[in-house]
Each structure stands twice: as structure tokens, then as C-alpha cells.
Scaffold this motif. Structure first.
Motif, short mmCIF file in Angstrom:
data_model
loop_
_atom_site.label_atom_id
_atom_site.label_comp_id
_atom_site.label_asym_id
_atom_site.label_seq_id
_atom_site.Cartn_x
_atom_site.Cartn_y
_atom_site.Cartn_z
N PHE A 132 59.89 -26.53 60.35
CA PHE A 132 60.41 -25.74 61.47
C PHE A 132 59.75 -24.36 61.49
CE2 PHE A 132 63.52 -28.97 60.84
CZ PHE A 132 64.09 -29.21 62.07
N ALA A 133 59.66 -23.81 62.70
CA ALA A 133 59.18 -22.44 62.89
C ALA A 133 60.03 -21.80 63.99
CB ALA A 133 57.71 -22.42 63.30
N ALA A 134 60.28 -20.51 63.85
CA ALA A 134 61.15 -19.82 64.81
C ALA A 134 60.60 -19.90 66.22
CB ALA A 134 61.34 -18.36 64.40
N LEU A 135 59.28 -19.78 66.35
CA LEU A 135 58.60 -19.85 67.64
C LEU A 135 57.36 -20.72 67.49
CD1 LEU A 135 58.70 -16.04 68.50
CD2 LEU A 135 60.17 -17.79 69.49
N PRO A 136 56.90 -21.36 68.57
CA PRO A 136 55.66 -22.15 68.47
C PRO A 136 54.46 -21.33 68.02
CG PRO A 136 56.86 -22.73 70.46
CD PRO A 136 57.55 -21.53 69.88
N THR A 137 54.50 -20.01 68.23
CA THR A 137 53.40 -19.15 67.79
C THR A 137 53.50 -18.77 66.32
OG1 THR A 137 54.66 -17.28 68.65
CG2 THR A 137 52.96 -18.18 70.08
N HIS A 138 54.64 -19.05 65.68
CA HIS A 138 54.80 -18.84 64.24
C HIS A 138 54.50 -20.17 63.55
CE1 HIS A 138 57.73 -15.17 64.57
NE2 HIS A 138 56.68 -15.07 65.36
N HIS A 139 53.67 -20.14 62.55
CA HIS A 139 53.27 -21.40 61.92
C HIS A 139 53.87 -21.53 60.52
CE1 HIS A 139 50.67 -24.81 60.89
NE2 HIS A 139 50.51 -24.93 62.20
N LEU A 148 40.92 -18.06 61.94
CA LEU A 148 41.04 -18.97 63.08
C LEU A 148 39.82 -18.96 63.98
CD1 LEU A 148 44.78 -18.40 64.04
CD2 LEU A 148 43.79 -20.37 62.87
N SER A 149 38.99 -17.94 63.84
CA SER A 149 37.72 -17.87 64.60
C SER A 149 37.94 -17.98 66.11
CB SER A 149 36.76 -18.98 64.15
OG SER A 149 36.54 -18.91 62.76
N GLY A 150 39.03 -17.38 66.60
CA GLY A 150 39.29 -17.41 68.04
C GLY A 150 40.01 -18.65 68.52
N ILE A 151 40.30 -19.59 67.63
CA ILE A 151 41.04 -20.81 68.00
C ILE A 151 42.54 -20.50 67.90
CG2 ILE A 151 41.44 -23.23 67.48
CD1 ILE A 151 38.60 -22.61 68.40
N GLU A 152 43.30 -20.84 68.95
CA GLU A 152 44.75 -20.61 68.93
C GLU A 152 45.44 -21.70 68.11
OE1 GLU A 152 46.22 -18.55 72.88
OE2 GLU A 152 45.08 -20.36 73.35
N LEU A 153 46.51 -21.30 67.42
CA LEU A 153 47.24 -22.24 66.56
C LEU A 153 48.72 -22.23 66.93
CD1 LEU A 153 47.16 -24.14 64.08
CD2 LEU A 153 47.57 -22.13 62.63
N PHE A 154 49.27 -23.42 67.21
CA PHE A 154 50.67 -23.56 67.59
C PHE A 154 51.32 -24.66 66.75
CE2 PHE A 154 48.24 -22.30 71.37
CZ PHE A 154 48.88 -21.12 71.71
N HIS A 155 52.66 -24.60 66.69
CA HIS A 155 53.39 -25.62 65.93
C HIS A 155 54.63 -26.06 66.70
CE1 HIS A 155 54.99 -27.89 62.57
NE2 HIS A 155 56.16 -27.28 62.76
N TRP A 156 54.82 -27.38 66.76
CA TRP A 156 56.05 -27.97 67.29
C TRP A 156 56.68 -28.80 66.18
CZ3 TRP A 156 53.10 -30.55 71.96
CH2 TRP A 156 52.74 -29.56 72.88
N SER A 157 57.97 -28.68 66.01
CA SER A 157 58.66 -29.63 65.13
C SER A 157 59.07 -30.83 65.98
CB SER A 157 59.90 -28.98 64.49
OG SER A 157 60.91 -28.75 65.46
N TRP A 158 59.20 -31.99 65.34
CA TRP A 158 59.64 -33.17 66.08
C TRP A 158 61.02 -32.94 66.70
CZ3 TRP A 158 55.99 -36.33 67.27
CH2 TRP A 158 54.95 -36.62 66.39
N THR A 159 61.88 -32.23 65.97
CA THR A 159 63.21 -31.95 66.49
C THR A 159 63.14 -31.04 67.72
OG1 THR A 159 64.10 -32.13 64.24
CG2 THR A 159 65.51 -31.10 65.87
#
Length: 493
Positions: A132-139, A148-159
Motif C-alpha cells: 500500500f501507498a498513501a498516494l499513487p505518487t508515493h511508492h 528515474l531518468s525522467g521516467i514517472e513512477l506510480f503505484h496501485w495496490s490491488w485493493t
């Protein structure tokens, strides 16, 4: 659906993928990606968290089992999916890396995908797991921004995906019956054990040792795994609670973060670590739509208790503390939990007073006491629960706190209404004339004098005015050069 040039191989995402049982995460990923294509509203909701706008003319294309052309033949790491958005000539791409069950994301693997994304002109990487992460922008995995070399990183939990699908299905936004059916089937699958979707159900392995150290008054090291892993686990539980409350209320409930903590996960982590080390507490603020105030949850590890509270400003249209207290008591149900406490906050250095709801209903003096003539500023309506030995148990703590918070909101939070100043009323004791007569007479004395002068005086004044006007226009006056048209007009008159 045309396969992108940078893919060596890849299949279109399927709602019913034909894959062996051992490839559970690939199957679940395929179902989600296919759902994003089949139900555009679902895809729009999820991708909005990555800062991507999906308009009516945007096409969503999703692939699974992909192999990138520039990937090394020696590596076994292969992304689980690819999302391609096309809006006119504009294209946005994201790699998908998913983990199911108890599997966790690997830092080295993500860093490898960052390099592959850069080489293939891919814009972002989206990871999906039961972390889990508080926000999709928090990993959940600490990846430095410089790497990250300019690549954006996001996270979704299945829940999180399950919650978004549930909220969309129950909203008025989804009107197409075919879309409703497809989304309901996706939700049904995500809720099954075969999907690999699990909720956060236990604290970290060091949790028991942390509670023991605090109970024994042992000093805590901010940099130790004992502290950092416990705070990280608490962050995951915060997110799980917000998603749990979202599904129970049918509204999006979020973890309330300051702007600093939203922008910087590192600052948030350091702040929570300091709170734990110095005060032996963990905190959570839940932002619930239209609630009277945020719900504040404090886990006091030293006192082994959980405190849920909401703060309401006292009504300013009521003068006495007892009247203000009665305003609050009328909002609370008679059968509210016996552990409900009310704290009254007074001005200046006067310390707050506190008593149980039961005692206050029997005798309000136990809360107001000698402050009957003071200005009662605000109320804290609190539920205090003794966790006892369950606090140190990694699973029992989660089970209990996920019952306490919904119960508090049901018994207290959903009944509270913030005070709103009443609209102004017409005053019966004031004349309808907005300007007093004497004021009007002073400001408009010339008009008043004309209206009140005798008729003959008014007539005389008018005659004199006409004579002076005629004199001014007389052609015999050599001191003035009168225009011809004025002379003609005068003679005609």
C-alpha cells in the motif's frame, strides 16, 4: 489493435485470459487491463491518478506478455503489461509490473525497467501489488528521483483498484448496462481468493519488539529497522483503512496529508518517525466527504490505547457554555458507546475539561464546573479503547483497529454536524426608510428649500432667472461675441 514497433512480442489484454494457474499475477493483470479498455470510465479513473487525462477521443490499448526489442536476452525480467494512450497524434505509454499474493516489488527489477523505458521512449512505469501507498505518487519501494531518468513512477495496490471499481459501479457516472455488467464481474473476480488480491492483515515482524521496548521505556533509535519498518507498516495500514472506509461509505475516503507530506514522502516518513520516537504515538487523519471534521486516530503505544476523535467549533449564536453543550448533546444518539468522552476547550491558559458522555448526560457540571461564565471554544468528541495485550499482536492489532474506526464513525461521526452561522433576519424595530428625514434635509437643503418656498417667491426667482438669461444673449452687449445660431434662436423665440 496494432502492436507497437518497440515490442518484440505481446498479446492484447483479455478479459478471459487462457493462462495456467501458476501465472496468477499475469491473469489478474490481463483482466484489469482489458477492463480498462472495455469500460472507459474505469480506465479514466485509474489513469487520472497518474496525471493522464483520458478524453472521449482517447483510445486505450493494453498488452500483456510483452517482450521489448531492446531487452537483454540474458535477463529474465519482463514487464507484465503495457498501456498505450492515443489522443490524435499524442501518445502516452506506461509499462506495468505486477505482483500478486505475498510477492513484493523488487527495487533492482524496477530500476531495470526504468532503463528499458528510457530506451523505448516509454513515459511511465506503474507497479501493482498488495503493498500500500498513501498516494499513487508515493511508492512502497524507495527509488531515488535522480535514478528515474525522467521516467514517472506510480503505484496501485490491488485493493485500491478494487475500491475504485466498487465506487464507480455504485456511482451515477456509469450508465451503460454492459459496462456495469463487465465491471461487476471484474469486482467479483478481484474479491475471490484466486485473484491473489489480499488486504493488509498484519504489522511488521518487529512490531512486538517495538511495543515491548516502549513499555520498558527503552530508548528508540530513529534509524533502526524496529522504528522505520513499524512506521512503514503503519503507512500501509493507513491506506488500507481509508480504502475500507471508502467501500463502507460508498464515498472516497482519503488519508489527510499536509502539502509538505504530499509532495515529499521522505518528509512524511521522517515526521512520523519523530512522532513515534518522541511521543510513542502513531497518527492518522481521515478525510471523509461532508463530515463535520476529519477523523483523527491516535495509537498510543505507551498507554496501549486507540483514540478516535472529531473536533467541532462551539456554536457562536449560543452564549452560555451549557447552551453550547446542549447543542452538541442533541446530536449524539442516546445509545452511543459508554466509552465516548467529550473534551471542552476553553480560551487562554484554562486547561480543557473532560468527562464521559454518560456522566455529562446525568450532570453537565462535571464538564463545565466553574467555567459557567467562560467562552467555551470547541469540543472534542472521543472514543477511547484499551487495546491491552492485542496491541502487540501483529494480526490482532489490525483486526481490532479496523473494527474500532468504522464503529466510531457509525456511532458518532455520521451524526455530527458542524455549526454554521444562521442567516441575518429582518429587524422589526428599524424604520423601512433607510435614510432618516433629518439627514436627507441636510444633504439636500437646496431642493428642500425650493420645495418649501412660497409660490410668489418661486415665481419671482424664475422671472429673474429668465431676465438674466436674456441679458446674456442680448446682441447689444459688445463684450461678448455671440454665435449666429444663438442670435437666430433668440430672435425666433
Amino acid at each position: 489493435m496494432e502492436k507497437p514497433d518497440f515490442l518484440l512480442s505481446g498479446e492484447a489484454a483479455r478479459l478471459i485470459p487462457i493462462l495456467p494457474d501458476g501465472q496468477r499475477e499475469c491473469r489478474t493483470t490481463s483482466i484489469i487491463l482489458a477492463g480498462m479498455m472495455a469500460v472507459p470510465e474505469f480506465g479514466r479513473k485509474l489513469l487520472a491518478t497518474a496525471g493522464v487525462r483520458v478524453g472521449k477521443t482517447t483510445s486505450i490499448e493494453c498488452f500483456t506478455e510483452i517482450v521489448l526489442k531492446n531487452a537483454s536476452k540474458q535477463t529474465k525480467d519482463r514487464p507484465d503489461g503495457l498501456i498505450v494512450l492515443k489522443t490524435g497524434k499524442k501518445v502516452w505509454r506506461a509499462l506495468i509490473e505486477a505482483k500478486a499474493g505475498t510477492a513484493t516489488l523488487d527495487k533492482h527489477q524496477i530500476e531495470t525497467y526504468v532503463q528499458l523505458a528510457k530506451q523505448s521512449n516509454i513515459d511511465a512505469i506503474i507497479t501493482i501489488s498488495n503493498q500500500f501507498a498513501a498516494l499513487p505518487t508515493h511508492h512502497p519501494v524507495d527509488i531515488p528521483k535522480r535514478g528515474l531518468s525522467g521516467i514517472e513512477l506510480f503505484h496501485w495496490s490491488w485493493t485500491y483498484i478494487l475500491t475504485e471499481a466498487t465506487l464507480l459501479l455504485t456511482s451515477s457516472e456509469l450508465k451503460n448496462p454492459d459496462h456495469k455488467y463487465l465491471l461487476s464481474e471484474i469486482i467479483r473476480y478481484l474479491r475471490s481468493d484466486r485473484s491473489g488480491v489480499t488486504r493488509f492483515d498484519r504489522m511488521n515482524a518487529e512490531w512486538k519488539d517495538l511495543i515491548s521496548a516502549i513499555q520498558n521505556r527503552a530508548p528508540l533509535d530513529k534509524r533502526s529497522d524496529l522504528v522505520t519498518n513499524s512506521v512503514a507498516s503503519w503507512f500501509q495500514e493507513q491506506r488500507d483503512i481509508s480504502l475500507l472506509m471508502s467501500r463502507k461509505l460508498g464515498k472516497r475516503v482519503s488519508v489527510k496529508l499536509s502539502r509538505t507530506h504530499t509532495d515529499s514522502p521522505e518528509e512524511r516518513l521522517n515526521s512520523e518517525i519523530e512522532q513515534l520516537v518522541e511521543k510513542h504515538q502513531l497518527k492518522l487523519d481521515l478525510d471523509i466527504p461532508n463530515a463535520a471534521s476529519p477523523v483523527e486516530i491516535i495509537v498510543d503505544l505507551l498507554r496501549r490505547s486507540v483514540i478516535c476523535s472529531m473536533r467541532l467549533e462551539a456554536p457562536k449564536d449560543k452564549k452560555s457554555p451549557s447552551a453550547r453543550l446542549n447543542w452538541l448533546l442533541r446530536q449524539l444518539p442516546q445509545d452511543a458507546n459508554q466509552n465516548i468522552h467529550i473534551r471542552a476547550n476553553w480560551p487562554g491558559r484554562t486547561p480543557p475539561s473532560q468527562a464521559t458522555l454518560k456522566d455529562i448526560r446525568e450532570n453537565s457540571d462535571c464538564l463545565i464546573g466553574s467555567q459557567a461564565n467562560s467562552d467555551l471554544r470547541s469540543f472534542d468528541v472521543m472514543l477511547v479503547v484499551d487495546m491491552a495485550a492485542d496491541l502487540a499482536r501483529t494480526t490482532k492489532f489490525i483486526e481490532k483497529i479496523e473494527k474500532i474506526i468504522p464503529a466510531y464513525y457509525e456511532q458518532v461521526g455520521q451524526h455530527l454536524r458542524a455549526w454554521v452561522a444562521p442567516p441575518p433576519k429582518i429587524r422589526r424595530d428599524v424604520s423601512e426608510d433607510p435614510v432618516p428625514a433629518e439627514t436627507y434635509a441636510t444633504e439636500h437643503s437646496d431642493e428642500v428649500s425650493k420645495l418649501s418656498a412660497p409660490a410668489e417667491e418661486t415665481e419671482s426667482h424664475s422671472t429673474a432667472e429668465n431676465l438674466s438669461r436674456s441679458a446674456a444673449l442680448s446682441p447689444d452687449d459688445e463684450s461678448l461675441e455671440i454665435p449666429d445660431f444663438l442670435i437666430r434662436n433668440t430672435q425666433t423665440a
